[in-house]
Design a protein around this motif. Structure first.
Motif, PDB file in Angstrom:
ATOM      1  N   GLY A   1      -2.018 -10.584 -27.294  1.00 44.25           N
ATOM      2  CA  GLY A   1      -1.963  -9.194 -27.719  1.00 44.25           C
ATOM      3  C   GLY A   1      -2.943  -8.274 -27.008  1.00 44.25           C
ATOM      4  O   GLY A   1      -2.976  -7.082 -27.277  1.00 44.25           O
ATOM      5  N   ILE A   2      -3.751  -8.811 -26.119  1.00 47.74           N
ATOM      6  CA  ILE A   2      -4.717  -7.997 -25.372  1.00 47.74           C
ATOM      7  C   ILE A   2      -4.202  -7.845 -23.946  1.00 47.74           C
ATOM      8  O   ILE A   2      -4.013  -8.825 -23.235  1.00 47.74           O
ATOM      9  N   THR A   3      -3.980  -6.605 -23.541  1.00 47.57           N
ATOM     10  CA  THR A   3      -3.449  -6.361 -22.195  1.00 47.57           C
ATOM     11  C   THR A   3      -4.557  -6.472 -21.150  1.00 47.57           C
ATOM     12  O   THR A   3      -5.750  -6.304 -21.461  1.00 47.57           O
ATOM     13  N   LEU A   4      -4.147  -6.723 -19.926  1.00 44.06           N
ATOM     14  CA  LEU A   4      -5.102  -6.773 -18.823  1.00 44.06           C
ATOM     15  C   LEU A   4      -5.788  -5.419 -18.665  1.00 44.06           C
ATOM     16  O   LEU A   4      -6.986  -5.347 -18.396  1.00 44.06           O
ATOM     17  N   LYS A   5      -5.042  -4.353 -18.866  1.00 44.20           N
ATOM     18  CA  LYS A   5      -5.621  -3.007 -18.757  1.00 44.20           C
ATOM     19  C   LYS A   5      -6.740  -2.819 -19.785  1.00 44.20           C
ATOM     20  O   LYS A   5      -7.799  -2.271 -19.472  1.00 44.20           O
ATOM     21  N   LYS A   6      -6.527  -3.286 -20.989  1.00 44.19           N
ATOM     22  CA  LYS A   6      -7.557  -3.179 -22.039  1.00 44.19           C
ATOM     23  C   LYS A   6      -8.793  -3.997 -21.658  1.00 44.19           C
ATOM     24  O   LYS A   6      -9.922  -3.537 -21.819  1.00 44.19           O
ATOM     25  N   ILE A   7      -8.563  -5.192 -21.138  1.00 39.21           N
ATOM     26  CA  ILE A   7      -9.673  -6.062 -20.731  1.00 39.21           C
ATOM     27  C   ILE A   7     -10.512  -5.382 -19.656  1.00 39.21           C
ATOM     28  O   ILE A   7     -11.729  -5.266 -19.776  1.00 39.21           O
ATOM     29  N   VAL A   8      -9.853  -4.917 -18.595  1.00 36.11           N
ATOM     30  CA  VAL A   8     -10.577  -4.300 -17.479  1.00 36.11           C
ATOM     31  C   VAL A   8     -11.271  -3.017 -17.936  1.00 36.11           C
ATOM     32  O   VAL A   8     -12.436  -2.780 -17.606  1.00 36.11           O
ATOM     33  N   THR A   9     -10.584  -2.207 -18.721  1.00 38.01           N
ATOM     34  CA  THR A   9     -11.165  -0.955 -19.198  1.00 38.01           C
ATOM     35  C   THR A   9     -12.412  -1.214 -20.036  1.00 38.01           C
ATOM     36  O   THR A   9     -13.453  -0.557 -19.845  1.00 38.01           O
ATOM     37  N   GLU A  10     -12.340  -2.158 -20.947  1.00 41.72           N
ATOM     38  CA  GLU A  10     -13.502  -2.469 -21.791  1.00 41.72           C
ATOM     39  C   GLU A  10     -14.662  -3.029 -20.969  1.00 41.72           C
ATOM     40  O   GLU A  10     -15.821  -2.687 -21.216  1.00 41.72           O
ATOM     41  N   LEU A  11     -14.355  -3.874 -19.994  1.00 37.37           N
ATOM     42  CA  LEU A  11     -15.416  -4.419 -19.151  1.00 37.37           C
ATOM     43  C   LEU A  11     -16.091  -3.322 -18.345  1.00 37.37           C
ATOM     44  O   LEU A  11     -17.321  -3.277 -18.234  1.00 37.37           O
ATOM     45  N   VAL A  12     -15.290  -2.414 -17.784  1.00 38.14           N
ATOM     46  CA  VAL A  12     -15.845  -1.325 -16.975  1.00 38.14           C
ATOM     47  C   VAL A  12     -16.658  -0.368 -17.850  1.00 38.14           C
ATOM     48  O   VAL A  12     -17.737   0.075 -17.457  1.00 38.14           O
ATOM     49  N   GLU A  13     -16.165  -0.066 -19.041  1.00 37.53           N
ATOM     50  CA  GLU A  13     -16.912   0.815 -19.948  1.00 37.53           C
ATOM     51  C   GLU A  13     -18.241   0.202 -20.359  1.00 37.53           C
ATOM     52  O   GLU A  13     -19.243   0.905 -20.481  1.00 37.53           O
ATOM     53  N   HIS A  14     -18.248  -1.093 -20.565  1.00 36.01           N
ATOM     54  CA  HIS A  14     -19.473  -1.765 -21.016  1.00 36.01           C
ATOM     55  C   HIS A  14     -20.450  -2.030 -19.870  1.00 36.01           C
ATOM     56  O   HIS A  14     -21.652  -1.764 -19.988  1.00 36.01           O
ATOM     57  N   TYR A  15     -19.952  -2.577 -18.762  1.00 31.95           N
ATOM     58  CA  TYR A  15     -20.820  -3.006 -17.666  1.00 31.95           C
ATOM     59  C   TYR A  15     -20.884  -2.023 -16.503  1.00 31.95           C
ATOM     60  O   TYR A  15     -21.881  -1.984 -15.791  1.00 31.95           O
ATOM     61  N   GLY A  16     -19.807  -1.290 -16.258  1.00 30.03           N
ATOM     62  CA  GLY A  16     -19.714  -0.476 -15.051  1.00 30.03           C
ATOM     63  C   GLY A  16     -19.275  -1.353 -13.894  1.00 30.03           C
ATOM     64  O   GLY A  16     -19.434  -2.579 -13.926  1.00 30.03           O
TER      65      GLY A  16
ATOM     66  N   GLU B   1     -14.922   0.335  -3.284  1.00 31.49           N
ATOM     67  CA  GLU B   1     -14.100   1.453  -3.746  1.00 31.49           C
ATOM     68  C   GLU B   1     -13.316   1.093  -5.011  1.00 31.49           C
ATOM     69  O   GLU B   1     -12.087   1.165  -5.030  1.00 31.49           O
ATOM     70  N   PRO B   2     -14.018   0.721  -6.056  1.00 30.44           N
ATOM     71  CA  PRO B   2     -13.339   0.254  -7.268  1.00 30.44           C
ATOM     72  C   PRO B   2     -12.711   1.374  -8.090  1.00 30.44           C
ATOM     73  O   PRO B   2     -13.210   2.499  -8.119  1.00 30.44           O
ATOM     74  N   SER B   3     -11.619   1.056  -8.711  1.00 28.54           N
ATOM     75  CA  SER B   3     -11.000   1.910  -9.722  1.00 28.54           C
ATOM     76  C   SER B   3     -10.240   0.972 -10.658  1.00 28.54           C
ATOM     77  O   SER B   3      -9.907  -0.154 -10.285  1.00 28.54           O
ATOM     78  N   ILE B   4      -9.966   1.453 -11.840  1.00 28.95           N
ATOM     79  CA  ILE B   4      -9.245   0.616 -12.791  1.00 28.95           C
ATOM     80  C   ILE B   4      -7.849   0.313 -12.263  1.00 28.95           C
ATOM     81  O   ILE B   4      -7.403  -0.838 -12.291  1.00 28.95           O
ATOM     82  N   ASN B   5      -7.165   1.312 -11.734  1.00 29.57           N
ATOM     83  CA  ASN B   5      -5.797   1.094 -11.249  1.00 29.57           C
ATOM     84  C   ASN B   5      -5.739   0.123 -10.081  1.00 29.57           C
ATOM     85  O   ASN B   5      -4.880  -0.761 -10.050  1.00 29.57           O
ATOM     86  N   SER B   6      -6.648   0.250  -9.114  1.00 30.00           N
ATOM     87  CA  SER B   6      -6.619  -0.675  -7.978  1.00 30.00           C
ATOM     88  C   SER B   6      -6.996  -2.089  -8.420  1.00 30.00           C
ATOM     89  O   SER B   6      -6.454  -3.075  -7.931  1.00 30.00           O
ATOM     90  N   SER B   7      -7.920  -2.189  -9.380  1.00 29.18           N
ATOM     91  CA  SER B   7      -8.303  -3.503  -9.898  1.00 29.18           C
ATOM     92  C   SER B   7      -7.129  -4.161 -10.616  1.00 29.18           C
ATOM     93  O   SER B   7      -6.867  -5.354 -10.428  1.00 29.18           O
TER      94      SER B   7
END
Length: 78
Positions: A11-26, A42-48
């Motif tokens: 029930g946890i999407t990859l987008k949610k995982i990456v977004t939460e990791l980026v919000e928490h850690y950068g 050149e990181p971004s959520i979409n490219s990741s």
């Protein structure tokens, strides 16, 4: 009937995982913990997301890191 083993990512999407990791850690800190170019050059959520969806070994690393640190992420939200 097929029985699925316990899946902590159900029930946890990859987008949610990456977004939460980026919000928490950068991206910078995340790239230090998980040595993948999508987090360091050149990181971004979409490219990741694009990279992780087509690279199973990298996705596994990110999912495992998320599971290992999920309690820290959830605690910092509250």
């Amino acid at each position: 009937m097929d029985h699925q083993p316990y899946n902590p990512l159900h029930g946890i999407t990859l987008k949610k995982i990456v977004t939460e990791l980026v919000e928490h850690y950068g991206f910078e800190t995340l790239g230090q913990h998980i040595k993948i170019r999508c987090f360091t050059h050149e990181p971004s959520i979409n490219s990741s997301l694009k990279f992780l969806r087509k690279t199973p070994w990298a996705r596994t690393k990110v999912e495992n890191f998320y599971l290992k640190n999920k309690h820290r992420i959830e605690t910092s939200k509250n």
